[in-house]
Design a protein around this motif. Sequence first.
Motif, PDB file in Angstrom:
ATOM      1  N   GLU A 133      -8.881 -37.023  -6.462  1.00  0.00           N
ATOM      2  CA  GLU A 133      -9.431 -35.927  -5.667  1.00  0.00           C
ATOM      3  C   GLU A 133     -10.936 -35.809  -5.871  1.00  0.00           C
ATOM      4  O   GLU A 133     -11.689 -35.639  -4.914  1.00  0.00           O
ATOM      5  N   ASP A 134     -11.382 -35.895  -7.142  1.00  0.00           N
ATOM      6  CA  ASP A 134     -12.813 -35.831  -7.438  1.00  0.00           C
ATOM      7  C   ASP A 134     -13.555 -37.025  -6.846  1.00  0.00           C
ATOM      8  O   ASP A 134     -14.667 -36.889  -6.339  1.00  0.00           O
ATOM      9  N   ALA A 135     -12.944 -38.203  -6.921  1.00  0.00           N
ATOM     10  CA  ALA A 135     -13.571 -39.408  -6.379  1.00  0.00           C
ATOM     11  C   ALA A 135     -13.746 -39.290  -4.863  1.00  0.00           C
ATOM     12  O   ALA A 135     -14.809 -39.621  -4.325  1.00  0.00           O
ATOM     13  N   ILE A 136     -12.733 -38.823  -4.178  1.00  0.00           N
ATOM     14  CA  ILE A 136     -12.819 -38.655  -2.719  1.00  0.00           C
ATOM     15  C   ILE A 136     -13.850 -37.592  -2.363  1.00  0.00           C
ATOM     16  O   ILE A 136     -14.636 -37.758  -1.435  1.00  0.00           O
ATOM     17  N   ARG A 137     -13.865 -36.518  -3.125  1.00  0.00           N
ATOM     18  CA  ARG A 137     -14.848 -35.451  -2.900  1.00  0.00           C
ATOM     19  C   ARG A 137     -16.273 -36.001  -3.069  1.00  0.00           C
ATOM     20  O   ARG A 137     -17.161 -35.739  -2.261  1.00  0.00           O
ATOM     21  N   ARG A 138     -16.476 -36.811  -4.100  1.00  0.00           N
ATOM     22  CA  ARG A 138     -17.791 -37.401  -4.350  1.00  0.00           C
ATOM     23  C   ARG A 138     -18.173 -38.378  -3.229  1.00  0.00           C
ATOM     24  O   ARG A 138     -19.317 -38.399  -2.777  1.00  0.00           O
ATOM     25  N   GLU A 139     -17.218 -39.180  -2.789  1.00  0.00           N
ATOM     26  CA  GLU A 139     -17.464 -40.110  -1.688  1.00  0.00           C
ATOM     27  C   GLU A 139     -17.940 -39.353  -0.443  1.00  0.00           C
ATOM     28  O   GLU A 139     -18.929 -39.730   0.184  1.00  0.00           O
ATOM     29  N   LYS A 140     -17.248 -38.282  -0.101  1.00  0.00           N
ATOM     30  CA  LYS A 140     -17.624 -37.486   1.076  1.00  0.00           C
ATOM     31  C   LYS A 140     -18.992 -36.848   0.901  1.00  0.00           C
ATOM     32  O   LYS A 140     -19.785 -36.797   1.841  1.00  0.00           O
ATOM     33  N   GLN A 141     -19.273 -36.378  -0.312  1.00  0.00           N
ATOM     34  CA  GLN A 141     -20.577 -35.772  -0.593  1.00  0.00           C
ATOM     35  C   GLN A 141     -21.689 -36.808  -0.387  1.00  0.00           C
ATOM     36  O   GLN A 141     -22.713 -36.515   0.237  1.00  0.00           O
ATOM     37  N   LEU A 142     -21.486 -38.008  -0.903  1.00  0.00           N
ATOM     38  CA  LEU A 142     -22.494 -39.054  -0.768  1.00  0.00           C
ATOM     39  C   LEU A 142     -22.675 -39.478   0.686  1.00  0.00           C
ATOM     40  O   LEU A 142     -23.798 -39.662   1.150  1.00  0.00           O
ATOM     41  N   LYS A 143     -21.574 -39.632   1.408  1.00  0.00           N
ATOM     42  CA  LYS A 143     -21.656 -40.033   2.814  1.00  0.00           C
ATOM     43  C   LYS A 143     -22.411 -39.003   3.638  1.00  0.00           C
ATOM     44  O   LYS A 143     -23.096 -39.358   4.596  1.00  0.00           O
TER      45      LYS A 143
END
Length: 97
Positions: free
Chosen positions: A63-73
């Motif tokens: 969940e944290d990894a996906i959240r970080r991916e979306k934040q970066l994108k």
Amino acid sequence: MSTANKLYYVYMLTNHTHRVLYIGVTNNLERRLYEHRQGLTPGFASKYRCHKLVWLEESSSIEDAIRREKQLKAGSRQRKNALVDSLNPGWKELAPY
């Protein structure tokens, strides 16, 4: 199978000119890089030949990894460049394989 010790990776790939950045998330970085480099992943990374790993972040939570991916994108290219520069100022290949 317990996921307590499982790692997830948010990563950035670029092409040979560093003009394009691809951001992804995976639980098996070696396999995912192989897929990118062999052109097994149709879409943006294949189209722009993003094969060079220039930034990486580990997480123990998908969940944290996906959240970080979306934040970066969602961030600007300037912020993405600064993030890569902070870890990898020469934009060298980080993957040993």
